[in-house]
Design an enzyme around this catalytic site. Structure first.
Site, PDB file in Angstrom:
ATOM      1  N   LYS A  87     -14.392 -14.756  -6.421  1.00 23.47           N
ATOM      2  CA  LYS A  87     -15.208 -13.718  -7.056  1.00 23.47           C
ATOM      3  C   LYS A  87     -16.645 -14.216  -7.235  1.00 23.47           C
ATOM      4  O   LYS A  87     -17.602 -13.555  -6.870  1.00 23.47           O
ATOM      5  CB  LYS A  87     -14.581 -13.364  -8.409  1.00 23.47           C
ATOM      6  CG  LYS A  87     -15.289 -12.298  -9.158  1.00 23.47           C
ATOM      7  CD  LYS A  87     -14.523 -11.963 -10.429  1.00 23.47           C
ATOM      8  CE  LYS A  87     -15.418 -11.203 -11.397  1.00 23.47           C
ATOM      9  NZ  LYS A  87     -14.769 -10.864 -12.647  1.00 23.47           N
ATOM     10  N   GLU A 111     -13.636 -25.976  -6.370  1.00 27.99           N
ATOM     11  CA  GLU A 111     -12.467 -26.226  -5.519  1.00 27.99           C
ATOM     12  C   GLU A 111     -12.566 -25.394  -4.236  1.00 27.99           C
ATOM     13  O   GLU A 111     -12.372 -25.890  -3.125  1.00 27.99           O
ATOM     14  CB  GLU A 111     -11.172 -25.838  -6.250  1.00 27.99           C
ATOM     15  CG  GLU A 111     -10.794 -26.711  -7.428  1.00 27.99           C
ATOM     16  CD  GLU A 111     -11.346 -26.204  -8.749  1.00 27.99           C
ATOM     17  OE1 GLU A 111     -12.388 -25.494  -8.733  1.00 27.99           O
ATOM     18  OE2 GLU A 111     -10.757 -26.532  -9.789  1.00 27.99           O
ATOM     19  N   GLY A 118     -10.476 -11.982 -12.386  1.00 26.77           N
ATOM     20  CA  GLY A 118      -9.807 -12.767 -11.348  1.00 26.77           C
ATOM     21  C   GLY A 118      -8.290 -12.580 -11.332  1.00 26.77           C
ATOM     22  O   GLY A 118      -7.680 -12.336 -10.291  1.00 26.77           O
ATOM     23  N   ARG A 119      -7.657 -12.663 -12.499  1.00 29.01           N
ATOM     24  CA  ARG A 119      -6.187 -12.594 -12.548  1.00 29.01           C
ATOM     25  C   ARG A 119      -5.662 -11.177 -12.390  1.00 29.01           C
ATOM     26  O   ARG A 119      -4.451 -10.961 -12.422  1.00 29.01           O
ATOM     27  CB  ARG A 119      -5.680 -13.245 -13.844  1.00 29.01           C
ATOM     28  CG  ARG A 119      -6.313 -12.700 -15.109  1.00 29.01           C
ATOM     29  CD  ARG A 119      -6.075 -13.639 -16.273  1.00 29.01           C
ATOM     30  NE  ARG A 119      -6.779 -13.236 -17.498  1.00 29.01           N
ATOM     31  CZ  ARG A 119      -8.031 -13.564 -17.792  1.00 29.01           C
ATOM     32  NH1 ARG A 119      -8.733 -14.275 -16.930  1.00 29.01           N
ATOM     33  NH2 ARG A 119      -8.581 -13.184 -18.921  1.00 29.01           N
ATOM     34  N   GLU A 127      -3.978 -17.060 -19.502  1.00 28.99           N
ATOM     35  CA  GLU A 127      -5.441 -17.000 -19.436  1.00 28.99           C
ATOM     36  C   GLU A 127      -5.934 -15.767 -20.198  1.00 28.99           C
ATOM     37  O   GLU A 127      -7.048 -15.742 -20.708  1.00 28.99           O
ATOM     38  CB  GLU A 127      -5.924 -16.981 -17.971  1.00 28.99           C
ATOM     39  CG  GLU A 127      -7.354 -17.461 -17.818  1.00 28.99           C
ATOM     40  CD  GLU A 127      -7.784 -17.670 -16.371  1.00 28.99           C
ATOM     41  OE1 GLU A 127      -8.133 -16.683 -15.716  1.00 28.99           O
ATOM     42  OE2 GLU A 127      -7.785 -18.807 -15.880  1.00 28.99           O
ATOM     43  N   HIS A 164      20.465 -24.970 -12.277  1.00 30.12           N
ATOM     44  CA  HIS A 164      20.884 -26.354 -11.982  1.00 30.12           C
ATOM     45  C   HIS A 164      19.803 -27.347 -12.369  1.00 30.12           C
ATOM     46  O   HIS A 164      19.799 -28.482 -11.896  1.00 30.12           O
ATOM     47  CB  HIS A 164      21.234 -26.471 -10.497  1.00 30.12           C
ATOM     48  CG  HIS A 164      22.383 -25.585 -10.133  1.00 30.12           C
ATOM     49  ND1 HIS A 164      23.696 -25.981 -10.241  1.00 30.12           N
ATOM     50  CD2 HIS A 164      22.411 -24.290  -9.733  1.00 30.12           C
ATOM     51  CE1 HIS A 164      24.490 -24.982  -9.887  1.00 30.12           C
ATOM     52  NE2 HIS A 164      23.735 -23.944  -9.584  1.00 30.12           N
ATOM     53  N   LYS A 169     -14.401 -27.801 -16.787  1.00 38.39           N
ATOM     54  CA  LYS A 169     -15.242 -27.710 -15.584  1.00 38.39           C
ATOM     55  C   LYS A 169     -16.545 -28.478 -15.788  1.00 38.39           C
ATOM     56  O   LYS A 169     -16.987 -29.223 -14.919  1.00 38.39           O
ATOM     57  CB  LYS A 169     -15.603 -26.244 -15.300  1.00 38.39           C
ATOM     58  CG  LYS A 169     -14.499 -25.397 -14.706  1.00 38.39           C
ATOM     59  CD  LYS A 169     -15.081 -24.019 -14.364  1.00 38.39           C
ATOM     60  CE  LYS A 169     -13.980 -23.027 -14.065  1.00 38.39           C
ATOM     61  NZ  LYS A 169     -14.481 -21.655 -13.926  1.00 38.39           N
TER      62      LYS A 169
HETATM   63  O1  F6P Z   1     -11.483 -21.014 -13.900  1.00 37.58           O
HETATM   64  C1  F6P Z   1     -10.784 -19.839 -14.129  1.00 37.58           C
HETATM   65  C2  F6P Z   1     -11.131 -18.782 -13.140  1.00 37.58           C
HETATM   66  O2  F6P Z   1     -12.370 -18.241 -13.433  1.00 37.58           O
HETATM   67  C3  F6P Z   1     -10.082 -17.705 -13.073  1.00 37.58           C
HETATM   68  O3  F6P Z   1     -10.211 -16.762 -14.056  1.00 37.58           O
HETATM   69  C4  F6P Z   1     -10.268 -17.191 -11.690  1.00 37.58           C
HETATM   70  O4  F6P Z   1      -9.163 -16.461 -11.275  1.00 37.58           O
HETATM   71  C5  F6P Z   1     -10.465 -18.480 -10.943  1.00 37.58           C
HETATM   72  O5  F6P Z   1     -11.180 -19.311 -11.820  1.00 37.58           O
HETATM   73  C6  F6P Z   1     -11.166 -18.370  -9.619  1.00 37.58           C
HETATM   74  O6  F6P Z   1     -12.470 -17.861  -9.746  1.00 37.58           O
HETATM   75  P1  F6P Z   1     -13.263 -17.361  -8.479  1.00 37.58           P
HETATM   76  O7  F6P Z   1     -12.536 -16.226  -7.878  1.00 37.58           O
HETATM   77  O8  F6P Z   1     -14.608 -16.946  -9.004  1.00 37.58           O
HETATM   78  O9  F6P Z   1     -13.379 -18.502  -7.523  1.00 37.58           O
END
Ligand code: F6P
Length: 535
Positions: free
Chosen positions: A195, A201, A255-256, A341, A372, A500
């Site tokens: 987003k 990452e 995002g979620r 979250e 199990h 972060k």
């Molecule tokens: O760090 C949390 C978060 O902002 C989530 O809410 C989101 O889903 C994820 O990181 C990824 O964010 P982005 O889509 O901006 O890379």
């Protein structure tokens, strides 16, 4: 906030859930049926009086007007000044006004662009620059930009007839290394899903993927192996992705909650636009149900109230999500982000400290595997874990229907066992032939199950795209209701920020470019260990 309910909870005392079934209508009266689904919460200690008191919470928190505020595009994410409109991504005929503009034409246009692109890739009309069809798609994203499509692609595997989809999320180089090592760069499409397009990452993995494509196919064509899903169009352009392959979305999609829009592109590539629209239709059907069904007939509402009962009133800190469906093995992780979250907050909307607990810890694994592994604790541990079972009446593998019967039997057996338990007398009978005297007592005591452990079961005919949409939207609205009752903002996530920031500061310390002197003793010790063993 929960005074009356606390009194009612205390009154349940040692009452056995099983005793509630003296009422022959218990199962029917403590279940919700909607959209071909049955949500059975009769194996909990909730009675009619408790349920009324729980429903009063809904009125007191004015969930109904908050719900309409959400659907109509008001800025209910108050800390970020944003509307919360993932629902707009699936209610395609609606009109929703944000800041004076109808957002729906844009939503429909993006969905159509996604469908055109997905169709063209699936029909091999859009090919890799070398002229070969895209056989594999690698979605690079994390959190909501990974969990939704990764969960959905696995869940709907019986409908997948497009390119194979792979998911890379972790900044650990092992993840992208192990994913790419078996793929052919010449036939791989990389989707960078972020987003913000700034998530470290994702951007690190995206750069690695671009180098991989460039080294195999040439840097001049690398961009043609990429697409992007993002609201940050400047950054996607900077990365070198053709705007025609960028699918954007607005800040009112969290995002979620983003699987319903562009973040769902890999799912659409896998199952095709028609089935993706079915998935959206499932979400929309649950939205309509949530907005229209009254009180005890409202499934998300009752799911939320059962959650509040267990977490806030009974004091059970965790809840286990236990899908009896191997293809839903990523669902607990998906719900972890969705619930934790969203509702893992200790401050109310107005900035005051919550006077109750934040939302619960959510965890789980598919049955029967969990049986199990960790069910031992669920059955005989000292702490109670409310369990949320879910299962389809019918599997997809008709020739393996006997296996599905076993799956169903196991699912039903677990909720029955949790409720019934096994008394010392029953345990003694079990081992009477093998032991006697004190040894009989000792052996029997290990075989006692306390019982009276609550669970709910969600059952539905079959895991179709539409049903998956219904299930996801059901849980989204459950989280919404719980959040409104607790008085928190379920749509921000400030709790992820501090780590972060510190990780950014620790980067040069780990590489040795900066000293660890300003850090605490433990961090210094760990840095020293890393430097000694890094190689
Ligand atoms: O760090 C949390 C978060 O902002 C989530 O809410 C989101 O889903 C994820 O990181 C990824 O964010 P982005 O889509 O901006 O890379």
């Amino acid at each position: 906030m929960f005074e009356e309910l606390k009194t009612l909870q205390a009154k349940t005392g040692e009452r056995q859930i099983l005793s509630l079934f003296d009422d022959n209508n218990r199962a029917r009266d403590f279940s919700v049926t909607a959209l071909d689904m049955l949500f059975d919460y009769s194996k909990t200690n909730i009675d009619a009086e408790t349920r009324d008191a729980l429903l009063a919470l809904v009125d007191r928190a004015d969930v109904a007007s908050r719900c309409e505020a959400m659907f109509s595009g008001q800025k209910i994410n108050e800390t970020e000044g944003r509307a919360v409109l993932h629902t707009a991504l699936r209610n395609l005929d609606a009109s929703v006004i944000v800041d004076g503009n109808d957002v729906m034409p844009g939503v429909r246009e993006t969905l159509d662009r996604m469908a055109t692109f997905a169709d063209a890739v699936r029909k091999e009309e859009i090919k890799a620059p070398g002229g070969r069809a895209f056989t594999d798609v690698v979605n690079i994203g994390i959190g909501g930009s990974d969990l939704g499509p990764a969960m959905g692609v696995l869940a709907l595997a019986p409908y997948a007839d497009g390119p194979r989809c792979h998911f890379v999320s972790n900044v650990d180089g092992a993840h992208i290394h192990d994913t790419l090592k078996d793929l052919n760069a010449a036939t791989t499409l990389v989707i960078v899903a972020s987003k913000t397009f700034t998530t470290i990452e994702t951007m690190t993995n995206a750069a690695t993927a671009r180098d991989w494509i460039a080294s195999h196919c040439g840097s001049d064509v690398a961009g043609d192996h990429f697409a992007a899903l993002s609201s940050n169009l400047d950054k996607t352009a900077e990365f070198g992705i053709d705007p025609a392959r960028v699918f954007g979305f607005e800040d009112w999609v969290g995002g979620r909650y983003s699987i319903w829009g562009p973040i769902g592109l890999s799912l659409m590539l896998a199952i095709g636009p028609d089935d993706f629209r079915e998935f959206l239709a499932g979400g929309a059907a649950m939205d309509a149900h949530f907005r229209e069904a009254a009180g005890i007939e409202n499934m998300p509402l009752m799911l939320a109230l059962v959650g509040i009962w267990h977490n806030q009133l009974c004091g059970h800190a965790t809840r286990a999500v236990l899908p009896y469906d191997q293809r839903l093995s990523r669902l607990p992780a998906y719900f972890q982000q969705l619930e934790m979250e969203s509702n893992g907050k200790s401050v109310a909307m107005d900035g005051s400290q919550l006077d109750c607990n934040s939302g619960p810890i959510v965890w789980g694994e598919p049955g029967t595997n969990g049986q199990h592994a960790f069910y031992q604790l669920i059955h005989q541990g000292t702490r109670v874990v409310p369990c949320e079972f879910m299962v389809a009446a019918q599997g997809h593998e008709r020739d393996l229907a006997h296996q599905h019967d076993l799956l169903l039997a196991n699912c039903l057996a677990q909720s029955e066992a949790l409720m019934r338990g096994r008394s010392l007398e029953e345990a003694k009978e079990k081992v009477a032939g093998k032991f006697a005297g004190a040894e009989l007592e000792r052996q029997a005591s290990h075989r006692v199950f306390a019982g009276n452990r609550p669970s709910t079961t969600l059952i539905y005919p079959k895991l179709t795209p539409k049903m998956l949409g219904q299930i996801i939207a059901l849980y989204e609205h459950r989280v919404f209701v719980e959040g409104v009752i607790l008085g928190i903002n379920s749509y921000d996530q400030w709790g992820v920020e501090l780590g972060k920031e510190l990780a950014t500061a620790l980067g040069p310390i780990v590489t040795g470019d900066e000293s660890a002197d300003s850090k605490d003793g433990s961090t210094k010790q760990l840095v020293a260990y890393i430097h000694a063993h890094k190689g």
